[in-house]
Motif scaffolding. Sequence first.
Motif, PDB file in Angstrom:
ATOM      1  N   GLY A  98      17.208 -22.197  59.844  1.00 58.47           N
ATOM      2  CA  GLY A  98      16.822 -21.176  58.880  1.00 58.47           C
ATOM      3  C   GLY A  98      17.932 -20.149  58.733  1.00 58.47           C
ATOM      4  N   VAL A  99      18.231 -19.772  57.505  1.00 59.23           N
ATOM      5  CA  VAL A  99      19.342 -18.859  57.232  1.00 59.23           C
ATOM      6  C   VAL A  99      18.855 -17.672  56.411  1.00 59.23           C
ATOM      7  CG1 VAL A  99      21.622 -18.613  56.196  1.00 59.23           C
ATOM      8  CG2 VAL A  99      20.972 -20.785  57.260  1.00 59.23           C
ATOM      9  N   GLN A 100      19.034 -16.478  56.939  1.00 65.35           N
ATOM     10  CA  GLN A 100      18.721 -15.269  56.176  1.00 65.35           C
ATOM     11  C   GLN A 100      19.627 -15.194  54.958  1.00 65.35           C
ATOM     12  OE1 GLN A 100      18.270 -11.715  58.592  1.00 65.35           O
ATOM     13  NE2 GLN A 100      19.188 -10.480  56.969  1.00 65.35           N
ATOM     14  N   GLU A 101      19.075 -14.750  53.840  1.00 64.89           N
ATOM     15  CA  GLU A 101      19.784 -14.767  52.558  1.00 64.89           C
ATOM     16  C   GLU A 101      21.106 -14.005  52.591  1.00 64.89           C
ATOM     17  OE1 GLU A 101      15.886 -14.917  49.599  1.00 64.89           O
ATOM     18  OE2 GLU A 101      16.642 -13.002  50.368  1.00 64.89           O
ATOM     19  N   SER A 102      21.190 -12.991  53.419  1.00 70.62           N
ATOM     20  CA  SER A 102      22.381 -12.137  53.431  1.00 70.62           C
ATOM     21  C   SER A 102      23.505 -12.670  54.315  1.00 70.62           C
ATOM     22  CB  SER A 102      22.003 -10.733  53.913  1.00 70.62           C
ATOM     23  OG  SER A 102      21.466 -10.794  55.225  1.00 70.62           O
ATOM     24  N   ILE A 103      23.288 -13.768  55.031  1.00 68.50           N
ATOM     25  CA  ILE A 103      24.304 -14.315  55.935  1.00 68.50           C
ATOM     26  C   ILE A 103      25.385 -15.028  55.128  1.00 68.50           C
ATOM     27  CG2 ILE A 103      24.733 -15.989  57.767  1.00 68.50           C
ATOM     28  CD1 ILE A 103      23.339 -13.522  58.772  1.00 68.50           C
TER      29      ILE A 103
ATOM     30  N   TRP B 157      30.146 -18.842  55.119  1.00 68.34           N
ATOM     31  CA  TRP B 157      31.187 -19.265  56.068  1.00 68.34           C
ATOM     32  C   TRP B 157      30.631 -19.381  57.481  1.00 68.34           C
ATOM     33  CZ3 TRP B 157      35.330 -21.297  54.054  1.00 68.34           C
ATOM     34  CH2 TRP B 157      35.725 -20.903  52.775  1.00 68.34           C
ATOM     35  N   ILE B 158      29.668 -18.532  57.817  1.00 67.54           N
ATOM     36  CA  ILE B 158      29.040 -18.619  59.137  1.00 67.54           C
ATOM     37  C   ILE B 158      28.264 -19.921  59.266  1.00 67.54           C
ATOM     38  CG2 ILE B 158      27.310 -17.561  60.647  1.00 67.54           C
ATOM     39  CD1 ILE B 158      28.132 -14.862  59.473  1.00 67.54           C
ATOM     40  N   ILE B 159      27.560 -20.302  58.206  1.00 68.36           N
ATOM     41  CA  ILE B 159      26.784 -21.539  58.232  1.00 68.36           C
ATOM     42  C   ILE B 159      27.707 -22.748  58.324  1.00 68.36           C
ATOM     43  CG2 ILE B 159      24.961 -22.840  57.087  1.00 68.36           C
ATOM     44  CD1 ILE B 159      24.321 -19.932  58.093  1.00 68.36           C
TER      45      ILE B 159
ATOM     46  N   ASP C 150      29.798 -27.274  61.487  1.00 66.89           N
ATOM     47  CA  ASP C 150      30.967 -27.916  62.118  1.00 66.89           C
ATOM     48  C   ASP C 150      30.777 -28.021  63.631  1.00 66.89           C
ATOM     49  OD1 ASP C 150      32.207 -28.223  59.705  1.00 66.89           O
ATOM     50  OD2 ASP C 150      33.514 -26.483  59.910  1.00 66.89           O
ATOM     51  N   PHE C 151      30.242 -26.968  64.245  1.00 64.07           N
ATOM     52  CA  PHE C 151      30.010 -26.968  65.689  1.00 64.07           C
ATOM     53  C   PHE C 151      29.022 -28.072  66.066  1.00 64.07           C
ATOM     54  CE2 PHE C 151      27.459 -25.670  69.343  1.00 64.07           C
ATOM     55  CZ  PHE C 151      28.429 -25.356  70.286  1.00 64.07           C
ATOM     56  N   ILE C 152      27.926 -28.179  65.314  1.00 68.16           N
ATOM     57  CA  ILE C 152      26.916 -29.197  65.606  1.00 68.16           C
ATOM     58  C   ILE C 152      27.490 -30.593  65.398  1.00 68.16           C
ATOM     59  CG2 ILE C 152      24.682 -30.130  64.858  1.00 68.16           C
ATOM     60  CD1 ILE C 152      23.934 -27.198  64.109  1.00 68.16           C
ATOM     61  N   SER C 153      28.277 -30.788  64.345  1.00 74.90           N
ATOM     62  CA  SER C 153      28.863 -32.101  64.057  1.00 74.90           C
ATOM     63  C   SER C 153      29.814 -32.538  65.161  1.00 74.90           C
ATOM     64  CB  SER C 153      29.597 -32.073  62.717  1.00 74.90           C
ATOM     65  OG  SER C 153      28.700 -31.809  61.660  1.00 74.90           O
ATOM     66  N   ARG C 154      30.586 -31.593  65.699  1.00 72.86           N
ATOM     67  CA  ARG C 154      31.506 -31.939  66.787  1.00 72.86           C
ATOM     68  C   ARG C 154      30.751 -32.244  68.070  1.00 72.86           C
ATOM     69  NH1 ARG C 154      34.335 -27.434  64.718  1.00 72.86           N
ATOM     70  NH2 ARG C 154      33.562 -26.177  66.475  1.00 72.86           N
ATOM     71  N   LEU C 155      29.677 -31.507  68.305  1.00 76.74           N
ATOM     72  CA  LEU C 155      28.929 -31.679  69.548  1.00 76.74           C
ATOM     73  C   LEU C 155      28.098 -32.948  69.537  1.00 76.74           C
ATOM     74  CD1 LEU C 155      28.327 -30.222  72.237  1.00 76.74           C
ATOM     75  CD2 LEU C 155      26.382 -29.125  71.104  1.00 76.74           C
TER      76      LEU C 155
ATOM     77  N   LEU D 113      10.828 -24.236  62.275  1.00 80.47           N
ATOM     78  CA  LEU D 113      12.283 -24.097  62.342  1.00 80.47           C
ATOM     79  C   LEU D 113      12.703 -24.112  63.801  1.00 80.47           C
ATOM     80  CD1 LEU D 113      12.966 -21.240  59.736  1.00 80.47           C
ATOM     81  CD2 LEU D 113      13.446 -23.677  59.439  1.00 80.47           C
ATOM     82  N   ASP D 114      13.895 -24.626  64.063  1.00 73.80           N
ATOM     83  CA  ASP D 114      14.413 -24.644  65.432  1.00 73.80           C
ATOM     84  C   ASP D 114      15.308 -23.443  65.723  1.00 73.80           C
ATOM     85  OD1 ASP D 114      13.348 -27.287  66.155  1.00 73.80           O
ATOM     86  OD2 ASP D 114      14.776 -28.036  64.664  1.00 73.80           O
ATOM     87  N   VAL D 115      16.105 -23.052  64.738  1.00 72.47           N
ATOM     88  CA  VAL D 115      17.066 -21.967  64.894  1.00 72.47           C
ATOM     89  C   VAL D 115      17.077 -21.134  63.620  1.00 72.47           C
ATOM     90  CG1 VAL D 115      19.469 -21.347  65.389  1.00 72.47           C
ATOM     91  CG2 VAL D 115      18.516 -23.452  66.342  1.00 72.47           C
ATOM     92  N   VAL D 116      17.227 -19.816  63.774  1.00 72.87           N
ATOM     93  CA  VAL D 116      17.367 -18.920  62.623  1.00 72.87           C
ATOM     94  C   VAL D 116      18.627 -18.081  62.819  1.00 72.87           C
ATOM     95  CG1 VAL D 116      16.413 -16.878  61.482  1.00 72.87           C
ATOM     96  CG2 VAL D 116      14.932 -18.823  61.980  1.00 72.87           C
ATOM     97  N   VAL D 117      19.403 -17.952  61.747  1.00 75.86           N
ATOM     98  CA  VAL D 117      20.590 -17.094  61.754  1.00 75.86           C
ATOM     99  C   VAL D 117      20.234 -15.820  61.007  1.00 75.86           C
ATOM    100  CG1 VAL D 117      23.063 -16.993  61.324  1.00 75.86           C
ATOM    101  CG2 VAL D 117      21.945 -19.213  61.544  1.00 75.86           C
ATOM    102  N   THR D 118      20.401 -14.681  61.668  1.00 84.96           N
ATOM    103  CA  THR D 118      19.921 -13.433  61.095  1.00 84.96           C
ATOM    104  C   THR D 118      20.804 -12.269  61.520  1.00 84.96           C
ATOM    105  OG1 THR D 118      17.999 -11.945  61.027  1.00 84.96           O
ATOM    106  CG2 THR D 118      18.350 -13.153  63.045  1.00 84.96           C
TER     107      THR D 118
END
Length: 223
Positions: A21-26, A29-31, A36-41, A66-71
């Motif tokens: 889950g991604v807050q609208e204001s994020i 580039w952070i996403i 990329d981090f998840i794909s490498r791992l 949701l498993d993870v939220v970026v806020t």
Amino acid sequence: EALLSAVKKGPRAVPPSLRLGVQESISAWIILKLIDFISRLEPGVQVSVFGGGQAELQERLRKHSLDVVVTNFDYSVGLGQDFASRLVAKIPINFVGTPKIKRQVTRFPQDVAKVPLLVRTTENPIRRSVDAYLRDHGVRPRIEIEIENPLLIRLLALQGRGAAVLDTLTVNDDLKSGRLVRLHGKVAPMEELVWLLYNARPKAHPELGRVMRGLANDFKIDL
């Protein structure tokens, strides 16, 4: 024949999915850095991204959809003992504008009042920091547009619609090319906090569990 062939091969394995889950204001580039981090791992983990406002994402995380939220705000305490949070970045927030806008802002922050200002909505922590900063310096801004999406604010700034308050990741390429310039010195007057909120209970799927542990312990944003 196709049906018989499919039955003989057996069911196809469904890839594990991380619901993000991604807050609208994020910043986008952070996403990208998260994906990329998840794909490498764990390349086998599929990422499903859901956008929304803070209240909506908080409720979906609480219901385990949701498993993870970026806020920008840590509200994990109110979610209960199954959830945890981690501060993953402090990103400088800049006042930027086109070179034409810069020529109107010779004294910062006082001259910010001379140009239209493009900012987040009043519910956003960054907006509250901006309001407090300008108020402390006796500046009454001319708010042109309030938008949560930083990419839309960036596009409006590139059109010369006003000064914009944006994170370094969103405008880094524009600053390098000179399309946008800082209206202040090199040191940004404030920072954006980026949090990961997540379900801390172990995941049954081993690949998904490794991704969750990686995000909880190792993910960070280097500027």
